[in-house]
Design a protein around this motif. Structure first.
Motif, PDB file in Angstrom:
ATOM      1  N   GLY A   1       0.796  -1.231   0.000  1.00  0.00           N
ATOM      2  CA  GLY A   1       0.000   0.000   0.000  1.00  0.00           C
ATOM      3  C   GLY A   1       0.817   1.264   0.000  1.00  0.00           C
ATOM      4  N   GLY A   2       2.104   1.163   0.277  1.00  0.00           N
ATOM      5  CA  GLY A   2       2.975   2.331   0.226  1.00  0.00           C
ATOM      6  C   GLY A   2       3.068   3.112   1.513  1.00  0.00           C
ATOM      7  N   GLY A   3       2.570   2.573   2.616  1.00  0.00           N
ATOM      8  CA  GLY A   3       2.665   3.276   3.888  1.00  0.00           C
ATOM      9  C   GLY A   3       1.832   2.578   4.941  1.00  0.00           C
ATOM     10  N   CYS A   4       2.112   2.864   6.180  1.00  0.00           N
ATOM     11  CA  CYS A   4       1.313   2.322   7.280  1.00  0.00           C
ATOM     12  C   CYS A   4       0.079   3.215   7.452  1.00  0.00           C
ATOM     13  N   ALA A   5      -0.585   3.126   8.584  1.00  0.00           N
ATOM     14  CA  ALA A   5      -1.770   3.951   8.798  1.00  0.00           C
ATOM     15  C   ALA A   5      -1.406   5.431   8.868  1.00  0.00           C
ATOM     16  N   SER A   6      -0.456   5.773   9.738  1.00  0.00           N
ATOM     17  CA  SER A   6      -0.037   7.178   9.834  1.00  0.00           C
ATOM     18  C   SER A   6       0.655   7.620   8.560  1.00  0.00           C
ATOM     19  N   GLY A   7       1.414   6.704   7.922  1.00  0.00           N
ATOM     20  CA  GLY A   7       2.085   7.036   6.669  1.00  0.00           C
ATOM     21  C   GLY A   7       1.101   7.323   5.552  1.00  0.00           C
ATOM     22  N   THR A   8      -0.008   6.611   5.544  1.00  0.00           N
ATOM     23  CA  THR A   8      -1.043   6.857   4.548  1.00  0.00           C
ATOM     24  C   THR A   8      -1.625   8.257   4.712  1.00  0.00           C
ATOM     25  N   LEU A   9      -1.953   8.625   5.953  1.00  0.00           N
ATOM     26  CA  LEU A   9      -2.496   9.961   6.213  1.00  0.00           C
ATOM     27  C   LEU A   9      -1.468  11.041   5.878  1.00  0.00           C
TER      28      LEU A   9
ATOM     29  N   PHE B   1      -4.743   7.927  -1.706  1.00  0.00           N
ATOM     30  CA  PHE B   1      -6.193   8.039  -1.525  1.00  0.00           C
ATOM     31  C   PHE B   1      -6.854   6.682  -1.780  1.00  0.00           C
ATOM     32  N   VAL B   2      -6.295   5.931  -2.732  1.00  0.00           N
ATOM     33  CA  VAL B   2      -6.788   4.574  -3.006  1.00  0.00           C
ATOM     34  C   VAL B   2      -6.482   3.667  -1.815  1.00  0.00           C
ATOM     35  N   THR B   3      -5.268   3.760  -1.294  1.00  0.00           N
ATOM     36  CA  THR B   3      -4.888   2.966  -0.126  1.00  0.00           C
ATOM     37  C   THR B   3      -5.822   3.247   1.044  1.00  0.00           C
ATOM     38  N   LEU B   4      -6.102   4.531   1.294  1.00  0.00           N
ATOM     39  CA  LEU B   4      -6.971   4.892   2.417  1.00  0.00           C
ATOM     40  C   LEU B   4      -8.384   4.350   2.219  1.00  0.00           C
ATOM     41  N   LEU B   5      -8.911   4.471   0.991  1.00  0.00           N
ATOM     42  CA  LEU B   5     -10.260   3.986   0.722  1.00  0.00           C
ATOM     43  C   LEU B   5     -10.389   2.502   1.058  1.00  0.00           C
ATOM     44  N   PHE B   6      -9.436   1.703   0.593  1.00  0.00           N
ATOM     45  CA  PHE B   6      -9.533   0.265   0.823  1.00  0.00           C
ATOM     46  C   PHE B   6      -9.042  -0.113   2.219  1.00  0.00           C
ATOM     47  N   PHE B   7      -8.267   0.751   2.848  1.00  0.00           N
ATOM     48  CA  PHE B   7      -7.937   0.592   4.269  1.00  0.00           C
ATOM     49  C   PHE B   7      -9.236   0.648   5.075  1.00  0.00           C
ATOM     50  N   ILE B   8     -10.084   1.613   4.747  1.00  0.00           N
ATOM     51  CA  ILE B   8     -11.371   1.767   5.432  1.00  0.00           C
ATOM     52  C   ILE B   8     -12.260   0.551   5.189  1.00  0.00           C
ATOM     53  N   VAL B   9     -12.285   0.069   3.934  1.00  0.00           N
ATOM     54  CA  VAL B   9     -13.078  -1.123   3.611  1.00  0.00           C
ATOM     55  C   VAL B   9     -12.585  -2.327   4.413  1.00  0.00           C
ATOM     56  N   GLY B  10     -11.259  -2.540   4.433  1.00  0.00           N
ATOM     57  CA  GLY B  10     -10.698  -3.667   5.171  1.00  0.00           C
ATOM     58  C   GLY B  10     -10.961  -3.568   6.659  1.00  0.00           C
ATOM     59  N   ALA B  11     -10.852  -2.350   7.207  1.00  0.00           N
ATOM     60  CA  ALA B  11     -11.103  -2.155   8.639  1.00  0.00           C
ATOM     61  C   ALA B  11     -12.564  -2.435   8.986  1.00  0.00           C
ATOM     62  N   THR B  12     -13.466  -2.075   8.084  1.00  0.00           N
ATOM     63  CA  THR B  12     -14.893  -2.300   8.324  1.00  0.00           C
ATOM     64  C   THR B  12     -15.214  -3.793   8.292  1.00  0.00           C
ATOM     65  N   ILE B  13     -14.653  -4.501   7.324  1.00  0.00           N
ATOM     66  CA  ILE B  13     -14.844  -5.957   7.270  1.00  0.00           C
ATOM     67  C   ILE B  13     -14.239  -6.610   8.509  1.00  0.00           C
ATOM     68  N   GLY B  14     -13.071  -6.105   8.924  1.00  0.00           N
ATOM     69  CA  GLY B  14     -12.435  -6.629  10.130  1.00  0.00           C
ATOM     70  C   GLY B  14     -13.277  -6.416  11.374  1.00  0.00           C
ATOM     71  N   ALA B  15     -13.946  -5.260  11.453  1.00  0.00           N
ATOM     72  CA  ALA B  15     -14.830  -4.993  12.588  1.00  0.00           C
ATOM     73  C   ALA B  15     -16.003  -5.963  12.601  1.00  0.00           C
ATOM     74  N   TYR B  16     -16.538  -6.264  11.421  1.00  0.00           N
ATOM     75  CA  TYR B  16     -17.644  -7.209  11.303  1.00  0.00           C
ATOM     76  C   TYR B  16     -17.222  -8.617  11.742  1.00  0.00           C
ATOM     77  N   HIS B  17     -15.989  -9.012  11.387  1.00  0.00           N
ATOM     78  CA  HIS B  17     -15.491 -10.360  11.702  1.00  0.00           C
ATOM     79  C   HIS B  17     -14.871 -10.471  13.088  1.00  0.00           C
ATOM     80  N   LEU B  18     -14.599  -9.348  13.755  1.00  0.00           N
ATOM     81  CA  LEU B  18     -13.809  -9.383  14.988  1.00  0.00           C
ATOM     82  C   LEU B  18     -14.380 -10.291  16.076  1.00  0.00           C
ATOM     83  N   PRO B  19     -15.693 -10.330  16.322  1.00  0.00           N
ATOM     84  CA  PRO B  19     -16.202 -11.228  17.367  1.00  0.00           C
ATOM     85  C   PRO B  19     -15.809 -12.692  17.154  1.00  0.00           C
ATOM     86  N   PHE B  20     -15.720 -13.112  15.889  1.00  0.00           N
ATOM     87  CA  PHE B  20     -15.287 -14.487  15.614  1.00  0.00           C
ATOM     88  C   PHE B  20     -13.872 -14.714  16.136  1.00  0.00           C
ATOM     89  N   TRP B  21     -12.980 -13.768  15.860  1.00  0.00           N
ATOM     90  CA  TRP B  21     -11.577 -13.923  16.241  1.00  0.00           C
ATOM     91  C   TRP B  21     -11.375 -13.779  17.751  1.00  0.00           C
TER      92      TRP B  21
END
Length: 285
Positions: free
Chosen positions: A11-19, A30-50
């Motif tokens: 992605g070319g950077g970490c979370a703070s590096g992306t910002l 901006f593409v990295t951030l968009l899909f970072f948000i998508v991945g984080a949202t899916i992760g939030a949905y799956h988190l109770p399983f983990w």
């Protein structure tokens, strides 16, 4: 953390590096951030399983679980960091070090306002600001929980019942109902973008960059891996690694080791997307 390490290189950077890169005008981030948000949202949905269905260890603190106390844990941490720095210098001397960028010649106010700052000055500023953040909001600096919040609010606007997700039960429920500007992590994230913009503009470095098919694809995959990995690992290299170690939590050290492993693997994946392999004095964050 392993997934995050892979995503960070692609992605070319970490979370703070992306910002930070967005504040500097690096378009593909901006593409990295968009899909970072998508991945984080899916992760939030799956988190109770983990967290609820997978085996887990009890929390382990270098301060309270070992009997060292906070002073002893701090001393052990400083010794450990010193050993890591010493070993790094020994290895560096045995290898042919890459050429380093010339040291900025500017002095006084000009260097303070336009850079670049010495590494020790940045380290001290980060430490002091992290302490201030901890005292102000009661938790260490974090970044990625805001991405899950933003994504969940967007999903909710499209009719997804995010309030029923296990992630948004209990203490997190209030955040979902309130404005994003009531979320301190969101405010911190916007501050990083604004600060990076001011710094890059003052230094004459702000500019939009070209997006290729290769770095676009890498940013999509990298953003998804970072977002999902950050939720499973309870944060990125700021919230989980930097904040974890500063809080004497064992998970911070585990995060660092596994993220390094993911980063090492991703060095072999970068050329598949037309990305160069960073030299030892480069950084993607």
């Amino acid at each position: 953390a392993f997934l995050f390490g892979i995503g960070m290189q692609l992605g070319g950077g970490c979370a703070s590096g992306t910002l930070y890169a967005i504040g500097g005008g690096r378009t593909v981030m901006f593409v990295t951030l968009l899909f970072f948000i998508v991945g984080a949202t899916i992760g939030a949905y799956h988190l109770p399983f983990w967290t609820e269905e997978m085996p887990a260890f009890e929390p382990y603190s270098l301060a309270t679980s070992t009997g060292l106390g906070y002073g002893g844990a701090w001393l052990v941490s400083i010794i450990l960091f010193g050993l890591i720095a010493w070993i790094t210098l020994i290895i560096e001397k045995k290898r042919k070090a890459p050429k380093m960028a010339p040291v900025p010649s500017a002095k006084g106010w000009h260097r303070i306002l336009r850079g670049s700052w010495p590494l020790f000055a940045a380290a001290i500023a980060l430490a002091l600001l992290n302490a201030l953040t901890l005292m102000t909001r009661g938790t260490p600096w974090g970044i990625t929980s805001a991405f899950a919040l933003w994504g969940s609010k967007i999903a909710g606007a499209f009719g997804v019942d995010v309030a029923s997700w296990g992630y948004w039960q209990g203490a997190n429920a209030a955040s979902l109902e309130a404005s994003i500007f009531a979320d301190s992590t969101t405010v911190l994230n916007f501050g990083v973008i604004l600060g990076a913009f001011i710094a890059s503009a003052a230094g004459g470095l702000f500019k939009f960059t070209q997006v290729t098919a290769g770095n676009f694809a890498a940013s999509v995959i990298g953003g998804l891996l970072m977002g999902y990995g950050a939720r499973l690992a309870f944060g990125c290299n700021i919230g989980a690694y930097f904040g974890g170690i500063a809080s004497f939590s064992l998970h911070g050290y585990i995060w660092g080791v596994l993220a390094l492993a993911g980063t090492f693997l991703a060095l072999y994946l970068r050329p598949l997307f037309g990305l160069s392999v960073p030299k030892s004095n480069d950084s993607v964050c």
